[in-house]
Design a protein around this motif. Structure first.
Motif, PDB file in Angstrom:
ATOM      1  N   ALA A  28       0.820  -1.218   0.000  1.00 35.52           N
ATOM      2  CA  ALA A  28       0.000   0.000   0.000  1.00 35.52           C
ATOM      3  C   ALA A  28       0.851   1.263   0.000  1.00 35.52           C
ATOM      4  CB  ALA A  28      -0.962   0.002   1.183  1.00 35.52           C
ATOM      5  N   GLY A  29       2.012   1.177  -0.625  1.00 33.52           N
ATOM      6  CA  GLY A  29       2.934   2.311  -0.660  1.00 33.52           C
ATOM      7  C   GLY A  29       3.280   2.725  -2.074  1.00 33.52           C
ATOM      8  N   HIS A  30       4.491   3.142  -2.231  1.00 35.02           N
ATOM      9  CA  HIS A  30       4.983   3.637  -3.505  1.00 35.02           C
ATOM     10  C   HIS A  30       4.874   2.561  -4.580  1.00 35.02           C
ATOM     11  CE1 HIS A  30       7.015   6.188  -6.195  1.00 35.02           C
ATOM     12  NE2 HIS A  30       8.254   5.962  -5.871  1.00 35.02           N
ATOM     13  N   GLY A  31       4.274   2.905  -5.708  1.00 36.06           N
ATOM     14  CA  GLY A  31       4.151   1.988  -6.832  1.00 36.06           C
ATOM     15  C   GLY A  31       5.333   2.103  -7.772  1.00 36.06           C
ATOM     16  N   TRP A  32       5.398   1.206  -8.729  1.00 35.90           N
ATOM     17  CA  TRP A  32       6.492   1.172  -9.701  1.00 35.90           C
ATOM     18  C   TRP A  32       5.923   1.462 -11.079  1.00 35.90           C
ATOM     19  CZ3 TRP A  32      11.559   0.767  -8.675  1.00 35.90           C
ATOM     20  CH2 TRP A  32      12.413   0.567  -9.758  1.00 35.90           C
ATOM     21  N   ARG A  33       6.408   2.527 -11.721  1.00 34.77           N
ATOM     22  CA  ARG A  33       5.971   2.923 -13.062  1.00 34.77           C
ATOM     23  C   ARG A  33       6.941   2.393 -14.101  1.00 34.77           C
ATOM     24  NH1 ARG A  33       3.575   8.427 -13.685  1.00 34.77           N
ATOM     25  NH2 ARG A  33       5.078   8.565 -15.372  1.00 34.77           N
ATOM     26  N   PHE A  34       6.420   2.088 -15.292  1.00 32.57           N
ATOM     27  CA  PHE A  34       7.287   1.710 -16.414  1.00 32.57           C
ATOM     28  C   PHE A  34       6.583   2.033 -17.732  1.00 32.57           C
ATOM     29  CE2 PHE A  34       4.826  -1.953 -15.177  1.00 32.57           C
ATOM     30  CZ  PHE A  34       4.467  -2.583 -16.363  1.00 32.57           C
ATOM     31  N   PRO A  35       7.375   2.322 -18.781  1.00 31.81           N
ATOM     32  CA  PRO A  35       6.788   2.722 -20.059  1.00 31.81           C
ATOM     33  C   PRO A  35       6.194   1.535 -20.818  1.00 31.81           C
ATOM     34  CG  PRO A  35       9.171   2.663 -20.223  1.00 31.81           C
ATOM     35  CD  PRO A  35       8.837   2.375 -18.788  1.00 31.81           C
ATOM     36  N   VAL A  36       5.055   1.785 -21.471  1.00 31.91           N
ATOM     37  CA  VAL A  36       4.412   0.781 -22.312  1.00 31.91           C
ATOM     38  C   VAL A  36       3.891   1.443 -23.586  1.00 31.91           C
ATOM     39  CG1 VAL A  36       3.707  -0.728 -20.409  1.00 31.91           C
ATOM     40  CG2 VAL A  36       2.134   1.027 -21.218  1.00 31.91           C
ATOM     41  N   GLN A  37       3.694   0.620 -24.582  1.00 33.85           N
ATOM     42  CA  GLN A  37       2.989   1.032 -25.793  1.00 33.85           C
ATOM     43  C   GLN A  37       1.650   0.316 -25.745  1.00 33.85           C
ATOM     44  OE1 GLN A  37       3.902   3.187 -28.393  1.00 33.85           O
ATOM     45  NE2 GLN A  37       1.793   2.868 -29.035  1.00 33.85           N
ATOM     46  N   SER A  38       0.571   1.060 -25.586  1.00 35.58           N
ATOM     47  CA  SER A  38      -0.751   0.433 -25.543  1.00 35.58           C
ATOM     48  C   SER A  38      -1.431   0.649 -26.890  1.00 35.58           C
ATOM     49  CB  SER A  38      -1.597   1.037 -24.416  1.00 35.58           C
ATOM     50  OG  SER A  38      -2.086   2.308 -24.789  1.00 35.58           O
ATOM     51  N   ILE A  39      -2.583   0.033 -27.056  1.00 42.57           N
ATOM     52  CA  ILE A  39      -3.322   0.225 -28.301  1.00 42.57           C
ATOM     53  C   ILE A  39      -3.814   1.667 -28.435  1.00 42.57           C
ATOM     54  CG2 ILE A  39      -3.976  -2.191 -28.554  1.00 42.57           C
ATOM     55  CD1 ILE A  39      -6.716  -1.497 -27.371  1.00 42.57           C
ATOM     56  N   TRP A  40      -3.744   2.445 -27.354  1.00 43.65           N
ATOM     57  CA  TRP A  40      -4.133   3.855 -27.368  1.00 43.65           C
ATOM     58  C   TRP A  40      -2.944   4.791 -27.553  1.00 43.65           C
ATOM     59  CZ3 TRP A  40      -5.665   0.390 -23.537  1.00 43.65           C
ATOM     60  CH2 TRP A  40      -6.942  -0.121 -23.707  1.00 43.65           C
ATOM     61  N   GLY A  41      -1.723   4.245 -27.585  1.00 41.07           N
ATOM     62  CA  GLY A  41      -0.522   5.058 -27.763  1.00 41.07           C
ATOM     63  C   GLY A  41       0.475   4.834 -26.643  1.00 41.07           C
ATOM     64  N   PRO A  42       1.582   5.569 -26.669  1.00 37.95           N
ATOM     65  CA  PRO A  42       2.598   5.399 -25.621  1.00 37.95           C
ATOM     66  C   PRO A  42       2.102   5.947 -24.292  1.00 37.95           C
ATOM     67  CG  PRO A  42       3.213   7.172 -27.113  1.00 37.95           C
ATOM     68  CD  PRO A  42       1.966   6.548 -27.665  1.00 37.95           C
ATOM     69  N   GLY A  43       2.565   5.330 -23.211  1.00 37.62           N
ATOM     70  CA  GLY A  43       2.169   5.772 -21.880  1.00 37.62           C
ATOM     71  C   GLY A  43       2.946   5.028 -20.819  1.00 37.62           C
ATOM     72  N   THR A  44       2.383   4.972 -19.635  1.00 34.42           N
ATOM     73  CA  THR A  44       3.016   4.228 -18.549  1.00 34.42           C
ATOM     74  C   THR A  44       2.010   3.250 -17.953  1.00 34.42           C
ATOM     75  OG1 THR A  44       2.457   5.882 -16.856  1.00 34.42           O
ATOM     76  CG2 THR A  44       4.603   6.099 -17.922  1.00 34.42           C
ATOM     77  N   ALA A  45       2.568   2.215 -17.371  1.00 32.33           N
ATOM     78  CA  ALA A  45       1.798   1.268 -16.573  1.00 32.33           C
ATOM     79  C   ALA A  45       2.382   1.334 -15.174  1.00 32.33           C
ATOM     80  CB  ALA A  45       1.894  -0.136 -17.154  1.00 32.33           C
TER      81      ALA A  45
END
Length: 133
Positions: A28-45
């Motif tokens: 329940a603390g700090h999450g981990w972000r990483f880059p992805v290419q989704s069907i909607w375009g580039p972003g983060t997960a």
């Protein structure tokens, strides 16, 4: 298809990508972000830990396509019970991604397949979410 976030001992094949050390994603603390290419375009997960398990989602509010975190990696509310959209205050259940309050109530976040194994967290790209290259 079984929910990989809940599976105890999946077989990892070459399709799984190492994303983070398990120790970097706190309960329940700090999450981990990483880059992805989704069907909607580039972003983060992002990956969060809740009730001892890891969960992954596209970092995009179900209301409008904006990132959820109010600071990079900060997804939980102050009590550590819900994921919250910093822009509109939508509240999501961390284990399901369902919106329980706010302008997108009843909708849900886009889930990604993640698993924790041997002290590491892995993500499995698919037709909706791929490695950003």
């Amino acid at each position: 298809m079984p929910d990989m976030a809940q599976s105890e001992t999946p077989l990892l094949d070459a399709s799984w990508v190492e994303i983070a050390a398990a120790e970097d994603v706190l309960e329940a603390g700090h999450g981990w972000r990483f880059p992805v290419q989704s069907i909607w375009g580039p972003g983060t997960a992002f990956i969060v830990r809740y009730a001892g398990k890891v969960y992954g989602y596209l970092n995009q509010c179900a209301h409008v396509p904006i990132e959820l975190d109010w600071q990079p990696g900060q997804f939980f509310d102050a009590a550590g019970l819900y994921l919250i959209c910093a822009t509109h205050g939508a509240c999501y259940e961390p284990d399901t991604g369902h919106c329980i309050a706010g302008p997108c109530r009843g909708k849900q976040l886009h889930k990604i397949d993640v698993i924790e194994q041997a002290g590491k967290i892995y993500w499995r790209p698919n037709e909706k979410f791929k490695l950003l290259v």
